[in-house]
Design a protein around this motif. Structure first.
Motif, mmCIF file in Angstrom:
data_model
loop_
_atom_site.group_PDB
_atom_site.id
_atom_site.type_symbol
_atom_site.label_atom_id
_atom_site.label_comp_id
_atom_site.label_asym_id
_atom_site.label_seq_id
_atom_site.Cartn_x
_atom_site.Cartn_y
_atom_site.Cartn_z
ATOM 1 N N ILE A 1 5.361 13.248 7.132
ATOM 2 C CA ILE A 1 4.433 13.688 8.184
ATOM 3 C C ILE A 1 3.435 12.586 8.529
ATOM 4 N N SER A 2 3.869 11.354 8.344
ATOM 5 C CA SER A 2 2.961 10.227 8.630
ATOM 6 C C SER A 2 2.365 10.340 10.029
ATOM 7 N N ASP A 3 3.145 10.784 10.974
ATOM 8 C CA ASP A 3 2.646 10.891 12.354
ATOM 9 C C ASP A 3 1.993 12.241 12.638
ATOM 10 N N PHE A 4 1.921 13.090 11.646
ATOM 11 C CA PHE A 4 1.411 14.444 11.882
ATOM 12 C C PHE A 4 0.302 14.846 10.901
ATOM 13 N N SER B 1 7.303 6.564 -0.428
ATOM 14 C CA SER B 1 6.971 5.303 0.240
ATOM 15 C C SER B 1 6.768 5.422 1.752
ATOM 16 N N VAL B 2 6.075 6.472 2.151
ATOM 17 C CA VAL B 2 5.602 6.568 3.542
ATOM 18 C C VAL B 2 4.102 6.909 3.481
ATOM 19 N N GLU B 3 3.448 6.918 4.635
ATOM 20 C CA GLU B 3 1.997 7.083 4.621
ATOM 21 C C GLU B 3 1.561 8.494 4.215
ATOM 22 N N ALA B 4 2.302 9.518 4.645
ATOM 23 C CA ALA B 4 1.904 10.886 4.291
ATOM 24 C C ALA B 4 3.122 11.797 4.307
ATOM 25 N N THR C 1 0.811 -1.227 0.000
ATOM 26 C CA THR C 1 0.000 0.000 0.000
ATOM 27 C C THR C 1 0.839 1.270 0.000
ATOM 28 N N LEU C 2 2.074 1.204 0.496
ATOM 29 C CA LEU C 2 2.906 2.414 0.512
ATOM 30 C C LEU C 2 3.595 2.679 -0.821
ATOM 31 N N HIS C 3 3.488 1.756 -1.758
ATOM 32 C CA HIS C 3 4.126 1.967 -3.061
ATOM 33 C C HIS C 3 3.273 2.913 -3.900
ATOM 34 N N ALA D 1 1.711 22.613 7.527
ATOM 35 C CA ALA D 1 1.281 22.374 8.910
ATOM 36 C C ALA D 1 1.894 21.104 9.500
ATOM 37 N N GLY D 2 2.029 20.072 8.685
ATOM 38 C CA GLY D 2 2.621 18.835 9.191
ATOM 39 C C GLY D 2 4.082 19.026 9.555
#
Lengths: 249, 249, 249, 249, 249, 249
Positions: free
Chosen positions: B193-196, B235-238, A214-216, B37-38
């Protein structure tokens, strides 16, 4: 508004799409779905014609975190399933050998051009498409080679002597953020696929061997995000984006 | 891997960010949240410093499907709330009059430059930021004016004579698909900013008067899609995406 | 100023560089010195790691006003001496045959990519560099081929599945004034080498067979002028300039 | 070689330059020297004509590490001295007031164009130059405004109705590394000033109030480095570099 | 006006052209006429020297609405006739085999470069041209290959060691509307051929096998339209347009 | 071929054009004819709607080799005659004062945008055009200002809240050869006006005060050459060329 009162009950843009004969040229099986599956589904739904010419399938070892090799046979079967699902009128695969796969940059360009122009079953001279969707150059050498050859094949000629495509467009891919500066994708031609996003994602998912984490950037999840973001570029729920190379009215 | 064993327990990129003094220059209240903002939340979380200079708030009639006018007072209060929420070290608004709002293109550029360089409370000479985030030119005339003036203000000078910012970057906005060809946004600098992402979306939503229909490119929904799509470019969530204008190591 | 009070006594940018594992990919022996020798010397001086992968050495007849041919053996010995002088942690040469030299454009790109990604001793998957410096396309066909292949090799993948380089940059060369319009070099990332310019020039001069007349753009004299002019772009005595292709924090 | 045997003893390029009537348009006093002093000296030496139109001098507080303000009077005197030193045939200053200086972006472009075309003493219609050297857009708002207006003034018209300049070129400046991406300076037209570099540096140094720290990009030292590096782009000791906007033979 | 009183009775631009030794590199027979026939005729008329190096003739099946194949022999004879008609001082054809024709993209670039630099009869080292006219990249793979190789061959070297061409320009073609975005032709160098348009059209028409339907972009009719429109870009009756790659004075 | 068998007897492209409501925004009276008169005539002939919004007429002294000044009144009468001749459904002139003419760059952009969006009689919100043709930036400051403002006015909004134009295109002008490098006109959207070229030239000639010498780029003669050359880019006798900014289907 003029736009909503076409003579036969269709909106003008639906009317226009319903009259098209679309040919999609894909470097590899799955590129047609990343870029055009929603458009293909919509045109078929409206009664138009859709064709797909895939340049190459081949045995491939992926960076996919899975073991083993995906064979050309698997790729072809998946591609066939997608073609059936999208009700494509006809399709074709040019190269099936492992040697050619990911080495389209080593084929003399003239040979690819000849296939696109005259020699393939779905060649421009034979099929006479009204709308031609080609890949855009990317970091992938096959995409670059197919783009260059398709571009040359689509050069204008005198009607009656050489097939002429009134619409030539380049389609989207999730990898374009990693294109060279001068090859970036700046879309200006959009097909509203709000009613066809499910079919696009379904078609893509049928290329099962190509599914990624999903991260690709090419994950199903990201294709969904991008289709919805492309939609919001024209204020609809989902869209496929293209670059206009030529349109003649 | 070298990357995961920094001396004080922080990853090298966290260590690096923790030492930054970031100044964000925003044409209007909310641009800082769309773009940064992130990043602001992450740097504050790591112990760094964050400042925000907003150029203009003003009474405005939106194409927002709602009645009435948003006042400069409302915009300022929302901005203040966001600054508090993000724990920004200090902030400033340059112009509050309705006459200037959306007319920054009519201020002599030299005046905006002087504010950015020396005269504003958070001017470069006074604040001495190590990281400067500026808007990128867009279809909006204020964004173009602020970009041009900030660009000039950030020109390099001799240390000790004129403040020098080792990092100067341009931040993202959901409208860039409608930028001129030669002003397109091609990011090459990413902040994970996956955690933000939640904090980014919360901050943005606090600019309540600016919230648009879900189908608008600047809707909260689309900012979420784009942050996740930007994430998948690395390749990270955000992620938040930037263009590097200058980095000195 | 935040910038000058890092926790362990190093300036933040020194701290950051000290944690890097740099891989330089050079088309030919000497390109690494034209572009990166000062950076390599500085990172080694700070305690970081530096590696160099040279694509090709070969027998060559130069337009150098001298008689005779420079052999691949001479080039390799000179390269080895430079690697020793710069205290590089490890190095590698991919092609030594005369047939390949200056004909990298005829190797299928897929093969170069495979070497860079997985198969070379210093391949990305094996070495896991945190900072990757690659050549930029130029009028030289080998530089173009290596750039294109390295670009593709550096495409992002999901961590854990494919090596990911947080920093990917393109390095300078004295020949870029003769690049095609769309391939011009516009640096935005600088390494201060004021204390390492002597080492850069010394390293370069050790590629003795490549030394040219003082009026040639690649003469030692001109490299000195350009390093000092690049330095003045950031107001220091000397710098090496790069283009940011990707940076992730 | 044809190139070295012109009929009257001059080399063809000297012959060609000797017949020119050059007009240099400078945004501020000193820009003509940064860009063209060597060319001006060479053309005068060969017997050609040289004119210089300076748009603005004004009181200015510099980031120069020195106290006080440089007055318009000082700037004008320095400019006059340079004009004398370079044996310029005639010169002119358009604006002397402090209000206009660094605010040329606020003058309607039509007014600047009218000055360049017809109304100034050295206007194109009056002087009928054969070679026009104009500044290139930069981060400086005055340079951008003068460039745009001079560009428009130099649009071609029918001979006999509107003055026509067979050669229109844009000249160099040490600040172009900090130009916007789409405004970068890519020279393709060079004047060999190997024998006139001393005069260029002397002329520049006579703008005494504008001299900067050696580490500044516009220091005398850096102008020397860049002139020698530009020279090596064409394999001579020193050169001034230009972009061709129009040349008619 | 200085421009009209040259010492030997010629206008300065005629004087300048009369001293040139021009080499035109053409991918295929006829490209030299599309781009440069007027310039060639004018320079010969003024007493200068003109040479033409054609890369390839080969058997070819055209999209020309005619039957049959044009042979390499026919192409060569037509080319020879044009060379005679234009009074070219010498000419050369590099490849005559059908295998190479339209496959120049498969020749290692180094081989083409070597031919252009040293090995051809009209190589730069041997002929020492003062003015070099090369094709510009187009959709045609041979044009792209010849452009790239000629560009590399024309890189500057130290005089006395490697031949140096003071003028390097790229010439026009009627197909450039179908070039890739980043390869568009933007002319800035014009040769007035008002008195030589008839000779240009006559020369072109002597490539009889290449004549196309009047509606084709490369028809004689369209070449006439474009030459007259190019002329109006500089307010004369007809012109040939070029891009300046390098000019040294 | 699908393309020639539309349901109601019209070719698909004629059917599509017949359903359009076209708005042409022209900086000055005559720009609409240079760019779009053939398209306007064709759409009217097919039964569609055509509107024209002219930004400014004003007293003007031309470089036209004629004596005296052309008044705003003359320009307006000529414009009105052209509108009548082309059977335009409605038209409007925004500014008639001499002060504004050629000074549109000094109007705050926000004011021009407001006129285009909501306040003019033919504003986008009121007229709801389906096809919007805007000028492209040029060396003329009014063209640049109108382009920028029209671009902003055409940014997408949510249907029902802000008018949305499915087609936004930029039209041609004979002066674009003298545009800045990054503003060059590269058409990709063509309207076949083979049957309407006479009407285009007639319309243009009715702007009698604007007619120039045959050698001028904007002469009637050159418009004819260019229309025929544009036609040959798509293999028809004559065409008008556009750049696609947005098309939604």
């Amino acid at each position: 508004m003029t736009n909503s009162s076409a003579k036969n009950g269709l909106k003008p843009e639906d009317e226009f799409l319903s009259g098209q004969r679309l040919l999609v040229i894909a470097p590899h099986a799955d590129d047609e779905s990343f870029g055009c599956a929603g458009t293909m589904a919509r045109i078929k739904n409206l009664g138009g014609e859709v064709y797909c010419l895939c340049c190459s399938v081949g045995d491939l070892k992926h960076y996919d975190g899975k073991d083993g090799i995906v064979t050309a046979g698997t790729r072809e079967q998946e591609f066939k399933n997608v073609m059936d699902y999208l009700k494509v009128d006809d399709w074709e695969i040019l190269y099936r050998d492992e040697q050619t796969h990911l080495r389209l940059d080593t084929i003399p360009r003239r040979e690819l051009i000849a296939l696109f122009e005259r020699d393939a079953k779905l060649a421009l001279d034979r099929l006479q498409p009204t709308m031609l969707a080609i890949p855009v150059s990317s970091y992938n050498q096959d995409h670059e080679a197919v783009f260059r050859a398709a571009w040359t094949a689509a050069r204008p000629g005198v009607r009656g002597v050489k097939a002429f495509q009134p619409i030539v467009i380049g389609y989207d891919n999730t990898s374009f953020f990693w294109s060279l500066e001068h090859e970036k994708f700046h879309p200006n031609f959009y097909i509203d696929i709000s009613d066809f996003l499910d079919q696009k994602l379904k078609a893509l998912s049928m290329h099962q061997s190509q599914m990624r984490d999903t991260l690709h950037h090419s994950s199903l999840q990201n294709v969904d995000y991008i289709a919805r973001a492309r939609g919001r570029e024209i204020s609809v729920e989902a869209a496929e984006a293209y670059m206009t190379f030529r349109q003649v009215l």
